[in-house]
Motif scaffolding. Sequence first.
Motif, PDB file in Angstrom:
ATOM      1  N   VAL A  56       0.855  -1.188   0.000  1.00  0.00           N
ATOM      2  CA  VAL A  56       0.000   0.000   0.000  1.00  0.00           C
ATOM      3  C   VAL A  56       0.890   1.236   0.000  1.00  0.00           C
ATOM      4  CG1 VAL A  56      -1.675   1.326   1.336  1.00  0.00           C
ATOM      5  CG2 VAL A  56      -1.834  -1.159   1.274  1.00  0.00           C
ATOM      6  N   VAL A  57       0.544   2.206  -0.807  1.00  0.00           N
ATOM      7  CA  VAL A  57       1.198   3.500  -0.753  1.00  0.00           C
ATOM      8  C   VAL A  57       0.276   4.413   0.030  1.00  0.00           C
ATOM      9  CG1 VAL A  57       1.991   5.475  -2.095  1.00  0.00           C
ATOM     10  CG2 VAL A  57       2.397   3.150  -2.930  1.00  0.00           C
ATOM     11  N   VAL A  58       0.775   4.996   1.121  1.00  0.00           N
ATOM     12  CA  VAL A  58      -0.049   5.833   1.983  1.00  0.00           C
ATOM     13  C   VAL A  58      -0.641   6.971   1.179  1.00  0.00           C
ATOM     14  CG1 VAL A  58      -0.020   7.368   3.974  1.00  0.00           C
ATOM     15  CG2 VAL A  58       1.277   5.245   4.024  1.00  0.00           C
ATOM     16  N   GLY A  59      -1.948   7.149   1.298  1.00  0.00           N
ATOM     17  CA  GLY A  59      -2.619   8.257   0.637  1.00  0.00           C
ATOM     18  C   GLY A  59      -3.040   7.982  -0.786  1.00  0.00           C
ATOM     19  N   ASN A  60      -2.551   6.893  -1.366  1.00  0.00           N
ATOM     20  CA  ASN A  60      -2.927   6.603  -2.741  1.00  0.00           C
ATOM     21  C   ASN A  60      -2.805   5.100  -2.980  1.00  0.00           C
ATOM     22  OD1 ASN A  60      -3.490   6.550  -5.414  1.00  0.00           O
ATOM     23  ND2 ASN A  60      -2.050   8.133  -5.991  1.00  0.00           N
ATOM     24  N   ARG A  61      -3.837   4.368  -2.684  1.00  0.00           N
ATOM     25  CA  ARG A  61      -3.796   2.908  -2.767  1.00  0.00           C
ATOM     26  C   ARG A  61      -3.683   2.374  -4.192  1.00  0.00           C
ATOM     27  NH1 ARG A  61      -5.420   0.129   1.876  1.00  0.00           N
ATOM     28  NH2 ARG A  61      -5.856   1.548   3.572  1.00  0.00           N
ATOM     29  N   GLY A  62      -3.940   3.181  -5.199  1.00  0.00           N
ATOM     30  CA  GLY A  62      -3.916   2.689  -6.565  1.00  0.00           C
ATOM     31  C   GLY A  62      -2.567   2.723  -7.247  1.00  0.00           C
ATOM     32  N   GLU A  63      -1.510   3.237  -6.582  1.00  0.00           N
ATOM     33  CA  GLU A  63      -0.226   3.410  -7.230  1.00  0.00           C
ATOM     34  C   GLU A  63       0.518   2.103  -7.481  1.00  0.00           C
ATOM     35  OE1 GLU A  63       1.232   6.007  -8.643  1.00  0.00           O
ATOM     36  OE2 GLU A  63      -0.538   7.196  -8.193  1.00  0.00           O
ATOM     37  N   ILE A  64       0.379   1.121  -6.603  1.00  0.00           N
ATOM     38  CA  ILE A  64       1.083  -0.144  -6.784  1.00  0.00           C
ATOM     39  C   ILE A  64       0.113  -1.150  -7.376  1.00  0.00           C
ATOM     40  CG2 ILE A  64       2.249  -2.033  -5.607  1.00  0.00           C
ATOM     41  CD1 ILE A  64       3.345  -0.046  -3.644  1.00  0.00           C
ATOM     42  N   LYS A  65       0.476  -1.722  -8.509  1.00  0.00           N
ATOM     43  CA  LYS A  65      -0.428  -2.648  -9.202  1.00  0.00           C
ATOM     44  C   LYS A  65      -0.541  -3.991  -8.485  1.00  0.00           C
ATOM     45  CE  LYS A  65       0.001  -0.749 -13.811  1.00  0.00           C
ATOM     46  NZ  LYS A  65       0.906   0.346 -13.705  1.00  0.00           N
ATOM     47  N   ARG A  66       0.542  -4.456  -7.842  1.00  0.00           N
ATOM     48  CA  ARG A  66       0.508  -5.752  -7.162  1.00  0.00           C
ATOM     49  C   ARG A  66      -0.265  -5.604  -5.866  1.00  0.00           C
ATOM     50  NH1 ARG A  66       6.634  -6.587  -6.641  1.00  0.00           N
ATOM     51  NH2 ARG A  66       6.700  -4.448  -7.298  1.00  0.00           N
ATOM     52  N   GLN A  67      -1.483  -6.067  -5.797  1.00  0.00           N
ATOM     53  CA  GLN A  67      -2.315  -5.906  -4.601  1.00  0.00           C
ATOM     54  C   GLN A  67      -2.416  -7.177  -3.779  1.00  0.00           C
ATOM     55  OE1 GLN A  67      -3.531  -3.049  -3.351  1.00  0.00           O
ATOM     56  NE2 GLN A  67      -2.383  -2.099  -4.975  1.00  0.00           N
ATOM     57  N   ASP A  68      -1.966  -8.294  -4.297  1.00  0.00           N
ATOM     58  CA  ASP A  68      -2.095  -9.546  -3.581  1.00  0.00           C
ATOM     59  C   ASP A  68      -0.954 -10.451  -4.015  1.00  0.00           C
ATOM     60  OD1 ASP A  68      -2.876 -11.792  -2.235  1.00  0.00           O
ATOM     61  OD2 ASP A  68      -4.800 -11.992  -3.245  1.00  0.00           O
ATOM     62  N   ILE A  69       0.093 -10.533  -3.215  1.00  0.00           N
ATOM     63  CA  ILE A  69       1.255 -11.340  -3.570  1.00  0.00           C
ATOM     64  C   ILE A  69       1.350 -12.505  -2.609  1.00  0.00           C
ATOM     65  CG2 ILE A  69       3.764 -11.347  -3.763  1.00  0.00           C
ATOM     66  CD1 ILE A  69       3.590  -8.352  -4.277  1.00  0.00           C
ATOM     67  N   GLU A  70       1.455 -13.689  -3.141  1.00  0.00           N
ATOM     68  CA  GLU A  70       1.641 -14.854  -2.308  1.00  0.00           C
ATOM     69  C   GLU A  70       3.117 -15.196  -2.310  1.00  0.00           C
ATOM     70  OE1 GLU A  70      -0.157 -19.325  -1.833  1.00  0.00           O
ATOM     71  OE2 GLU A  70      -1.317 -17.786  -2.856  1.00  0.00           O
ATOM     72  N   LEU A  71       3.734 -15.124  -1.130  1.00  0.00           N
ATOM     73  CA  LEU A  71       5.161 -15.378  -1.003  1.00  0.00           C
ATOM     74  C   LEU A  71       5.381 -16.799  -0.517  1.00  0.00           C
ATOM     75  CD1 LEU A  71       6.125 -11.984   0.634  1.00  0.00           C
ATOM     76  CD2 LEU A  71       6.564 -12.695  -1.722  1.00  0.00           C
ATOM     77  N   PRO A  72       6.463 -17.448  -0.969  1.00  0.00           N
ATOM     78  CA  PRO A  72       6.725 -18.818  -0.542  1.00  0.00           C
ATOM     79  C   PRO A  72       7.098 -18.871   0.935  1.00  0.00           C
ATOM     80  CG  PRO A  72       8.565 -17.984  -1.820  1.00  0.00           C
ATOM     81  CD  PRO A  72       7.489 -16.940  -1.880  1.00  0.00           C
ATOM     82  N   SER A  73       6.843 -20.019   1.550  1.00  0.00           N
ATOM     83  CA  SER A  73       7.206 -20.181   2.952  1.00  0.00           C
ATOM     84  C   SER A  73       8.693 -20.495   3.048  1.00  0.00           C
ATOM     85  CB  SER A  73       6.379 -21.295   3.588  1.00  0.00           C
ATOM     86  OG  SER A  73       6.663 -22.514   2.933  1.00  0.00           O
ATOM     87  N   GLY A  74       9.232 -20.245   4.207  1.00  0.00           N
ATOM     88  CA  GLY A  74      10.648 -20.512   4.448  1.00  0.00           C
ATOM     89  C   GLY A  74      11.229 -19.449   5.351  1.00  0.00           C
ATOM     90  N   ASP A  75      12.412 -19.724   5.860  1.00  0.00           N
ATOM     91  CA  ASP A  75      13.081 -18.757   6.720  1.00  0.00           C
ATOM     92  C   ASP A  75      13.610 -17.610   5.883  1.00  0.00           C
ATOM     93  OD1 ASP A  75      12.630 -20.310   8.964  1.00  0.00           O
ATOM     94  OD2 ASP A  75      14.560 -21.336   8.810  1.00  0.00           O
ATOM     95  N   VAL A  76      13.376 -16.402   6.359  1.00  0.00           N
ATOM     96  CA  VAL A  76      13.867 -15.225   5.649  1.00  0.00           C
ATOM     97  C   VAL A  76      14.304 -14.195   6.693  1.00  0.00           C
ATOM     98  CG1 VAL A  76      11.593 -14.139   5.434  1.00  0.00           C
ATOM     99  CG2 VAL A  76      13.378 -13.551   3.822  1.00  0.00           C
ATOM    100  N   TYR A  77      15.412 -13.562   6.417  1.00  0.00           N
ATOM    101  CA  TYR A  77      15.907 -12.467   7.247  1.00  0.00           C
ATOM    102  C   TYR A  77      15.767 -11.200   6.419  1.00  0.00           C
ATOM    103  CZ  TYR A  77      17.798 -16.275   9.960  1.00  0.00           C
ATOM    104  OH  TYR A  77      17.921 -17.418  10.699  1.00  0.00           O
ATOM    105  N   PHE A  78      15.119 -10.212   6.992  1.00  0.00           N
ATOM    106  CA  PHE A  78      14.718  -9.017   6.258  1.00  0.00           C
ATOM    107  C   PHE A  78      15.233  -7.801   7.026  1.00  0.00           C
ATOM    108  CE2 PHE A  78      11.697  -5.783   4.913  1.00  0.00           C
ATOM    109  CZ  PHE A  78      11.482  -6.100   3.573  1.00  0.00           C
ATOM    110  N   VAL A  79      16.050  -6.968   6.389  1.00  0.00           N
ATOM    111  CA  VAL A  79      16.609  -5.786   7.031  1.00  0.00           C
ATOM    112  C   VAL A  79      16.343  -4.579   6.144  1.00  0.00           C
ATOM    113  CG1 VAL A  79      18.720  -4.682   7.869  1.00  0.00           C
ATOM    114  CG2 VAL A  79      18.439  -7.141   8.101  1.00  0.00           C
ATOM    115  N   HIS A  80      15.982  -3.478   6.781  1.00  0.00           N
ATOM    116  CA  HIS A  80      15.648  -2.250   6.056  1.00  0.00           C
ATOM    117  C   HIS A  80      16.301  -1.085   6.791  1.00  0.00           C
ATOM    118  CE1 HIS A  80      12.779   1.111   5.236  1.00  0.00           C
ATOM    119  NE2 HIS A  80      12.976   0.675   4.024  1.00  0.00           N
ATOM    120  N   TYR A  81      17.135  -0.327   6.099  1.00  0.00           N
ATOM    121  CA  TYR A  81      17.799   0.848   6.668  1.00  0.00           C
ATOM    122  C   TYR A  81      17.552   2.051   5.770  1.00  0.00           C
ATOM    123  CZ  TYR A  81      20.738  -2.516   9.226  1.00  0.00           C
ATOM    124  OH  TYR A  81      21.180  -3.526  10.030  1.00  0.00           O
ATOM    125  N   VAL A  82      17.794   3.237   6.303  1.00  0.00           N
ATOM    126  CA  VAL A  82      17.847   4.442   5.469  1.00  0.00           C
ATOM    127  C   VAL A  82      19.127   5.195   5.795  1.00  0.00           C
ATOM    128  CG1 VAL A  82      15.366   4.735   5.090  1.00  0.00           C
ATOM    129  CG2 VAL A  82      16.426   5.758   7.096  1.00  0.00           C
TER     130      VAL A  82
END
Length: 160
Positions: free
Chosen positions: A5-31
């Motif tokens: 979702v893009v805040v304030g404008n839900r129509g900007e991202i076309k992918r609205q329903d993504i099914e991700l595979p199961s499994g261990d994942v490490y996810f890091v996000h910095y700025v």
Amino acid sequence: MYYPVVVGNRGEIKRQDIELPSGDVYFVHYVIPLKNTPWEVTENLANSNGTDFLMSSGISERRRTQLTGTCTCPVEAVIAQLDDAITAKGFEEVILEKKPTKNEYFKPLSVKLYRKGNQYLYVEFSEVKGMDLVRVLMIMGDEEVVKAYAEAFTAGSVGG
């Protein structure tokens, strides 16, 4: 399931329903700040089930924090240092089949995929347009999971 979702404008991202595979994942996000500039960070605080991802929860409040970033070195230097650190840990760069391209929100600066044994590591540096920030996204896990998560959370449109 992931619902972008893009805040304030839900129509900007076309992918609205993504099914991700199961499994261990490490996810890091910095700025990383590009200038000595103040920002306001908004945290969405869950009101229940904060660690049980199989149950639903809601957002009870939003906590806003003011912070000032200080920029001390060029982003290119950070990219090079991180690349050196990753390869020093025994990871080897592998060819990415799909790379993100810029869109109206992000401009990818460096996108790499590494492998060490059966572990894959996706590293993406992308400039956040209009905010004097660079987003660093790192995802680690097996090949299938990393590639799926990288495509779902990439900074731009994925092209071959």
